[in-house]
Design an enzyme around this catalytic site. Structure first.
Site, PDB file in Angstrom:
ATOM      1  N   SER A  55       0.947   5.963   5.006  1.00 29.99           N
ATOM      2  CA  SER A  55       0.318   6.739   6.072  1.00 29.99           C
ATOM      3  C   SER A  55       1.204   7.937   6.359  1.00 29.99           C
ATOM      4  O   SER A  55       2.423   7.901   6.126  1.00 29.99           O
ATOM      5  CB  SER A  55       0.184   5.893   7.346  1.00 29.99           C
TER       6      SER A  55
ATOM      7  N   TYR B 249       4.554   0.513  13.085  1.00 27.62           N
ATOM      8  CA  TYR B 249       3.641   1.013  12.055  1.00 27.62           C
ATOM      9  C   TYR B 249       4.338   2.015  11.141  1.00 27.62           C
ATOM     10  O   TYR B 249       4.241   1.930   9.909  1.00 27.62           O
ATOM     11  CB  TYR B 249       2.431   1.655  12.730  1.00 27.62           C
TER      12      TYR B 249
ATOM     13  N   LYS C 236       5.056   1.612   7.050  1.00 28.95           N
ATOM     14  CA  LYS C 236       4.545   2.566   6.070  1.00 28.95           C
ATOM     15  C   LYS C 236       5.675   3.356   5.414  1.00 28.95           C
ATOM     16  O   LYS C 236       5.603   3.719   4.237  1.00 28.95           O
ATOM     17  CB  LYS C 236       3.541   3.511   6.739  1.00 28.95           C
TER      18      LYS C 236
ATOM     19  N   THR D  79     -12.429   5.857   9.595  1.00 31.74           N
ATOM     20  CA  THR D  79     -12.507   4.426   9.317  1.00 31.74           C
ATOM     21  C   THR D  79     -13.228   3.733  10.469  1.00 31.74           C
ATOM     22  O   THR D  79     -13.496   4.347  11.516  1.00 31.74           O
ATOM     23  CB  THR D  79     -11.102   3.842   9.168  1.00 31.74           C
TER      24      THR D  79
END
Length: 254
Positions: A147, A160, A164, A195
């Site tokens: 990401s 997160y 990533k 998404t």
């Protein structure tokens, strides 16, 4: 590597970027196994593309080994792995009440996004290394999903971004390690994509996010991610690289 006729595994294939990738590979003639912890989502996508649904928890070695074996029995040994499965989550280190972020929240994101991805690719790599090489000496391709948060993590994205970022850092050593077996490794770092998660946001929020992208000023389409993933398989000289797919986006602190 020509996609037509190949056996491919797509983790997180039951929705979003994974589902789009499964559809694109199938469109190009691959035999696709859709791996997802959401068995219903995996089944729906598999039925749509004429593939195989494999319920799979990427953090479990037994679950992944079972899914790989199921796919091999139906489609033959896989030569393509699309690691798309992952989870989000945002939480600040110090909450509004002054309490620290629970360590388990950090561990869970790392366990799924980083350890889970590595779990799948290590088991896949061990299988593909046993296959006969194709005409150009290539045996397989692994595409991981990072990401832009790996580079531009925002406030509250510590877990997160770390997960990533780990995938970004893994890319080159994995490519070097697996070169002796003729297995390529490439990572895609997508930006803001439309998404299911973003679909749930109010329209004005989606428009605000899109406005932050230099060009094109819109959210990325899952099909664009899928097209790049498929190109990586087909382009034999792409290896050991992380590709940002973000419309030149650089995330603000918040």
């Amino acid at each position: 590597m020509k996609i037509e006729g190949l056996s491919a595994l797509v983790t997180g294939g039951g929705s979003g970027l994974g589902a789009a990738t499964a559809r694109e590979l199938a469109r190009q003639g691959a035999k696709v196994a859709v791996l997802d912890v959401n068995a219903q989502g995996a089944q729906q996508v598999a039925e749509e593309i004429g593939g195989l649904a494999c319920p799979c928890d990427i953090t479990s070695a037994d679950s992944v080994q079972t899914a790989i074996a199921m796919a091999a029995e139906r489609h033959g040994p896989a030569r393509v792995l699309m690691n798309v499965a992952g989870i989000g989550g945002a939480k600040r280190i110090i909450g509004k009440d002054g309490s620290p972020m629970p360590l388990e929240d950090f561990k869970r994101v790392i366990d799924v996004n980083l350890v889970g991805t590595f779990n799948v690719l290590r088991l896949f790599a061990a299988e593909v290394a046993r296959l006969d090489p194709l005409a150009d000496g290539e045996r397989g391709v692994i595409v991981n999903t990072a990401s832009v948060a790996a580079y531009d993590g925002q406030v509250g994205q510590e877990a997160y971004a770390a997960s990533k970022g780990g995938l970004v850092s893994l890319t080159l050593p994995l490519a070097r390690d697996l070169a002796q077996w003729g297995v390529r490794v490439v990572t895609i770092a997508p930006g803001l994509f439309l998404t299911p998660l973003l679909h749930k946001l109010p329209e004005e929020v989606q428009q605000s996010l899109a406005a932050s992208i230099p060009f094109p000023k819109r959210l990325g389409q899952p099909e664009e991610f899928a097209a790049l993933a498929a190109h990586i398989v087909a382009n034999g000289h792409l290896n050991g690289e992380v590709i940002r797919l973000d419309g030149a986006l650089r995330m603000a602190p918040r």
